[in-house]
Design a protein around this motif. Structure first.
Motif, PDB file in Angstrom:
ATOM      1  N   GLU A  19       0.814  -1.216   0.000  1.00  0.00           N
ATOM      2  CA  GLU A  19       0.000   0.000   0.000  1.00  0.00           C
ATOM      3  C   GLU A  19       0.849   1.268   0.000  1.00  0.00           C
ATOM      4  OE1 GLU A  19      -0.167  -1.402   4.368  1.00  0.00           O
ATOM      5  OE2 GLU A  19       0.277  -2.208   2.399  1.00  0.00           O
ATOM      6  N   TYR A  20       2.123   1.155   0.385  1.00  0.00           N
ATOM      7  CA  TYR A  20       3.008   2.322   0.386  1.00  0.00           C
ATOM      8  C   TYR A  20       3.781   2.444  -0.926  1.00  0.00           C
ATOM      9  CZ  TYR A  20       2.000   1.808   5.347  1.00  0.00           C
ATOM     10  OH  TYR A  20       1.355   1.677   6.559  1.00  0.00           O
ATOM     11  N   GLU A  21       4.116   1.297  -1.514  1.00  0.00           N
ATOM     12  CA  GLU A  21       4.863   1.269  -2.780  1.00  0.00           C
ATOM     13  C   GLU A  21       3.950   0.691  -3.856  1.00  0.00           C
ATOM     14  OE1 GLU A  21       7.731   2.500  -3.218  1.00  0.00           O
ATOM     15  OE2 GLU A  21       8.959   2.344  -1.417  1.00  0.00           O
ATOM     16  N   THR A  22       3.035   1.523  -4.342  1.00  0.00           N
ATOM     17  CA  THR A  22       2.064   1.043  -5.324  1.00  0.00           C
ATOM     18  C   THR A  22       2.629   1.034  -6.743  1.00  0.00           C
ATOM     19  OG1 THR A  22       1.146   3.283  -5.557  1.00  0.00           O
ATOM     20  CG2 THR A  22       0.109   1.818  -3.938  1.00  0.00           C
ATOM     21  N   GLU A  23       3.638   1.862  -6.982  1.00  0.00           N
ATOM     22  CA  GLU A  23       4.281   1.923  -8.297  1.00  0.00           C
ATOM     23  C   GLU A  23       5.796   1.995  -8.113  1.00  0.00           C
ATOM     24  OE1 GLU A  23       0.954   4.073 -11.133  1.00  0.00           O
ATOM     25  OE2 GLU A  23       2.647   5.270 -10.415  1.00  0.00           O
ATOM     26  N   LEU A  24       6.518   1.312  -8.999  1.00  0.00           N
ATOM     27  CA  LEU A  24       7.977   1.295  -8.912  1.00  0.00           C
ATOM     28  C   LEU A  24       8.592   1.422 -10.302  1.00  0.00           C
ATOM     29  CD1 LEU A  24       8.456  -1.673  -6.417  1.00  0.00           C
ATOM     30  CD2 LEU A  24       8.953   0.731  -5.928  1.00  0.00           C
ATOM     31  N   LYS A  25       9.717   2.127 -10.370  1.00  0.00           N
ATOM     32  CA  LYS A  25      10.472   2.197 -11.614  1.00  0.00           C
ATOM     33  C   LYS A  25      11.288   0.916 -11.776  1.00  0.00           C
ATOM     34  CE  LYS A  25      12.587   5.931 -10.386  1.00  0.00           C
ATOM     35  NZ  LYS A  25      13.485   7.106 -10.382  1.00  0.00           N
ATOM     36  N   ILE A  26      11.649   0.620 -13.001  1.00  0.00           N
ATOM     37  CA  ILE A  26      12.437  -0.593 -13.244  1.00  0.00           C
ATOM     38  C   ILE A  26      13.777  -0.526 -12.522  1.00  0.00           C
ATOM     39  CG2 ILE A  26      13.469   0.259 -15.394  1.00  0.00           C
ATOM     40  CD1 ILE A  26      13.253  -2.639 -16.450  1.00  0.00           C
ATOM     41  N   THR A  27      14.341   0.682 -12.380  1.00  0.00           N
ATOM     42  CA  THR A  27      15.613   0.810 -11.657  1.00  0.00           C
ATOM     43  C   THR A  27      15.435   0.490 -10.174  1.00  0.00           C
ATOM     44  OG1 THR A  27      15.169   3.190 -11.469  1.00  0.00           O
ATOM     45  CG2 THR A  27      16.665   2.476 -13.223  1.00  0.00           C
ATOM     46  N   ASN A  56       2.120   2.024 -15.929  1.00  0.00           N
ATOM     47  CA  ASN A  56       1.419   3.296 -15.975  1.00  0.00           C
ATOM     48  C   ASN A  56       1.887   4.065 -17.212  1.00  0.00           C
ATOM     49  OD1 ASN A  56       0.491   5.951 -15.624  1.00  0.00           O
ATOM     50  ND2 ASN A  56       0.667   5.837 -13.402  1.00  0.00           N
ATOM     51  N   PRO A  57       0.992   4.336 -18.162  1.00  0.00           N
ATOM     52  CA  PRO A  57       1.411   5.007 -19.402  1.00  0.00           C
ATOM     53  C   PRO A  57       1.876   6.445 -19.193  1.00  0.00           C
ATOM     54  CG  PRO A  57      -0.982   4.830 -19.289  1.00  0.00           C
ATOM     55  CD  PRO A  57      -0.438   4.016 -18.146  1.00  0.00           C
ATOM     56  N   GLU A  58       1.500   7.048 -18.058  1.00  0.00           N
ATOM     57  CA  GLU A  58       1.854   8.444 -17.808  1.00  0.00           C
ATOM     58  C   GLU A  58       3.287   8.617 -17.311  1.00  0.00           C
ATOM     59  OE1 GLU A  58      -1.028  10.248 -15.275  1.00  0.00           O
ATOM     60  OE2 GLU A  58      -2.693   9.906 -16.660  1.00  0.00           O
ATOM     61  N   ASN A  59       3.744   7.667 -16.463  1.00  0.00           N
ATOM     62  CA  ASN A  59       5.087   7.839 -15.899  1.00  0.00           C
ATOM     63  C   ASN A  59       6.011   6.650 -16.146  1.00  0.00           C
ATOM     64  OD1 ASN A  59       4.194   5.894 -14.064  1.00  0.00           O
ATOM     65  ND2 ASN A  59       3.734   7.397 -12.469  1.00  0.00           N
TER      66      ASN A  59
END
Length: 258
Positions: A19-27, A56-59
């Protein structure tokens, strides 16, 4: 049996999200997994193909996909204890104004499988699907207190008593003493051991064979708890647990428990 490396890595990627890390970059994923970006990219694309991960297509960041929601609902629908308990959880929440939980044991952790939010204050820690430590939660204590000595020994092998607050039980000796109190009293308490400012009380639920299969609890701001409130809630919880257990087929001393 040896683990299949690619499957293990894919599942570990899914576990990075909460719930805190809902999105992550590949790095971010690459660093946390300690894997080369090209390897992580292949794993992500495979998970994305099967809709367990989406981008996410936006970021350009990755997040959990809807397939997990679909599969999770399939599991929940097959948990009879959840459907049997629902009306009793709602009734408890209405009578007390507090948040009520239904938790089952998975390995040496509890898992919230249902929650009815109260009106007196939000309990931030809990959510359906989240895991909770057994040593610092009332539900965890209620789930394991009635296990045999052999079962407990195996369950606690290598268990880490992580401190969440100043009140958290920190050793196995303390925990076993606490479980003895739970068996004697018939209920378990968490006095700000898992979440600051929150007091919980829990009781076990049994199946047709008499085994503890779940625990139900009431959680509330500690400032609103006194002995009268606590004793009232214990009676309500025990009555609800007896009804749920009866509906799950539990028979005590040749008669339905009442």
């Amino acid at each position: 049996m040896p683990l299949i490396q690619a499957v293990d890595r894919a599942l570990r990627i899914l576990d990075l999200f909460d719930e805190y890390e809902t999105e992550l970059k590949i790095t971010d994923i690459s660093e946390r997994m300690q894997l080369h970006k090209s390897t992580v990219h292949s794993l992500l694309k495979t998970l994305q193909y099967h809709h367990y991960i989406e981008q996410n297509p936006e970021n350009g960041k990755y997040r959990l996909g809807m397939k997990l929601f679909e599969r999770g609902n399939l599991v929940i629908r097959h948990l009879d204890i959840r459907s049997v308990s629902k009306k009793h959880l709602i009734d408890l929440s209405i009578k007390t104004g507090n948040t009520v939980h239904l938790v089952i044991l998975d390995g040496n952790e509890g898992i919230y499988i249902d929650k009815v939010e109260g009106t007196s204050g939000t309990v931030l820690y809990s959510r359906i699907g989240r895991r909770v430590p057994i040593h610092s939660s009332a539900v965890g204590k209620a789930l394991v207190a009635f296990k045999s000595e052999k079962e407990l020994k195996e369950l606690l092998r290598g268990y880490v008593y992580k401190r969440h607050t100043a009140n958290t039980i920190a050793t196995e000796e303390e925990f076993l003493q606490e479980l003895e109190r739970v068996r004697s009293n018939g209920y378990a308490l968490d006095r700000e051991e898992n979440e600051p400012g929150i007091t919980c009380v829990a009781v076990p639920v049994r199946d047709h064979s008499g085994n503890v299969i779940a625990a139900i609890s009431i959680s509330q701001p500690s400032a609103k708890v006194d002995d009268l409130v606590l004793n009232t809630e214990i009676r309500l919880l025990q009555s609800a647990a007896e009804q749920i257990s009866r509906e799950m087929g539990y028979v005590q001393h040749g008669h339905l428990s009442v």
